[in-house]
Design an enzyme around this catalytic site. Structure first.
Site: not given
Length: 354
Positions: A77, A146
């Protein structure tokens, strides 16, 4: 974009044929339009190319626009966002996808120290026109890594804009506006309502978007200006400030209780449509804020402070907040964690009794 061009686009969207899409389809269409419209638009991220994204939001885009415009990246990321910052400084308009908002933290330094500050530190010589898309929030039993709602982190950073749509129509128009914006934009997509506005009333099934009024999405290009809230429904008894999934939950609760509430979908947290908020609270005299993220230092705290500062003499009661709890995200108890019919209903009763 000039005011004339934006007005023409808005007029065109009013007369274009209408279809019913879910939010994923609307996002995919916005990306498809911008890839075709602007050769500088680049889509990148984990599995966004051949596979079309974990939620299929980029399905078919690589096949239509090529591997140099839509491509997969390593699982990094910080690398995804760092490369996007460089692309933006070079003159491109990258749209990196972070697969889940929970994964965005390794890229915070690039977002905060580089993207958000580039225009200022270069005295306007460089910009970082990147739009970071990411599914956020709970509703799919994704667990602690998540399901987080980290929007307040980004609203605290000067130089970043934060956008959260609540309908397919808004998702398309806001995403197009975000991609065209010259500043970095965090575009959070509430995955709980990707396919339909699940409100949390357990005795009712998920309502598919294609049976919902907010699923009407004009064909072609249109944009919704950042910083302009939407009045979901007008009312006199109280003002409800919310965004994302909670727009639908709050509306369902107010409807079930028969409360004449004015519900405002903020759409963008930064820039914030403070004029719409002030006008509503001055009219109703009561304000409730609903969001899924944890309570302490959540964006609702900023909203509460702004309403108190600007509308104090119009308030008939203290501002109420209904939020997630100050706990790590509970996998097995996520539906108890969300603001739902019981907690929102109790807050409404308290607010109207004061």
């Amino acid at each position: 974009m000039s005011d004339q061009t934006e007005a023409a686009a808005a007029a065109a969207s009013d007369t274009a044929p209408e279809r019913r899409l879910n939010m994923i389809e609307a996002i995919n269409e916005a990306l498809d339009i911008m890839l075709a419209r602007d050769p500088d638009v680049i889509i990148m991220g984990e599995d966004v190319g051949y596979f079309g994204g974990v939620f299929r939001a980029t399905a078919g885009l690589q096949a239509r626009h090529g591997k140099t415009r839509v491509f997969d990246t390593p699982i990094s990321e910080c690398g995804i966002i760092g490369v996007a910052v460089g692309m933006g400084a070079y003159g491109l308009r990258p749209v990196p996808e972070i697969q889940f908002a929970d994964y965005i933290y390794p890229g915070l330094d690039q977002l905060i120290s580089e993207a958000a500050r580039l225009r200022y530190r270069s005295a306007g010589d460089f910009i970082a026109p990147l739009t970071v898309r990411s599914p956020f929030g709970g509703g799919i039993f994704g667990g602690q890594t998540h399901s987080q709602s980290p929007e307040a982190i980004f609203t605290h950073v000067s130089g970043l804009k934060t956008v959260i749509p609540s309908t397919p129509h808004d998702a398309k128009g806001l995403l197009i506006a975000a991609i065209e914006d010259n500043d970095p934009v965090i575009f959070f997509e509430p995955k709980r309502i990707y396919n339909g506005p699940f409100t949390g009333f357990y005795d009712k099934p998920v309502e598919p978007w294609k049976k919902h009024a907010d699923s009407v999405v004009p064909e072609g290009y249109y944009r919704i200006p950042l910083g302009k809230a939407r009045i979901v429904r007008a009312g006199e008894a109280m003002t409800v400030l919310t965004y994302g999934t909670m727009v639908h939950v709050a509306e369902a609760v107010c409807t079930a209780k028969g409360v004449d509430a004015e519900i405002i979908d903020l759409r963008t947290l930064v820039p914030l449509d403070i004029e719409a908020i002030e006008a509503s609270v001055e009219k109703t005299g009561r304000c409730m804020i609903v969001h899924e993220a944890t309570r302490t230092s959540g964006f609702g705290a900023e909203l509460s402070a702004l309403v108190t500062e600007r509308c104090f003499y119009h308030l008939e009661a203290p501002v109420e907040r209904v939020t997630g709890f100050d706990t790590p995200y509970p996998h097995s108890l996520e539906w108890a964690y969300f603001p739902g019919p019981i907690r929102i209903g109790d807050a409404i009763d308290k607010l109207l009794s004061e």
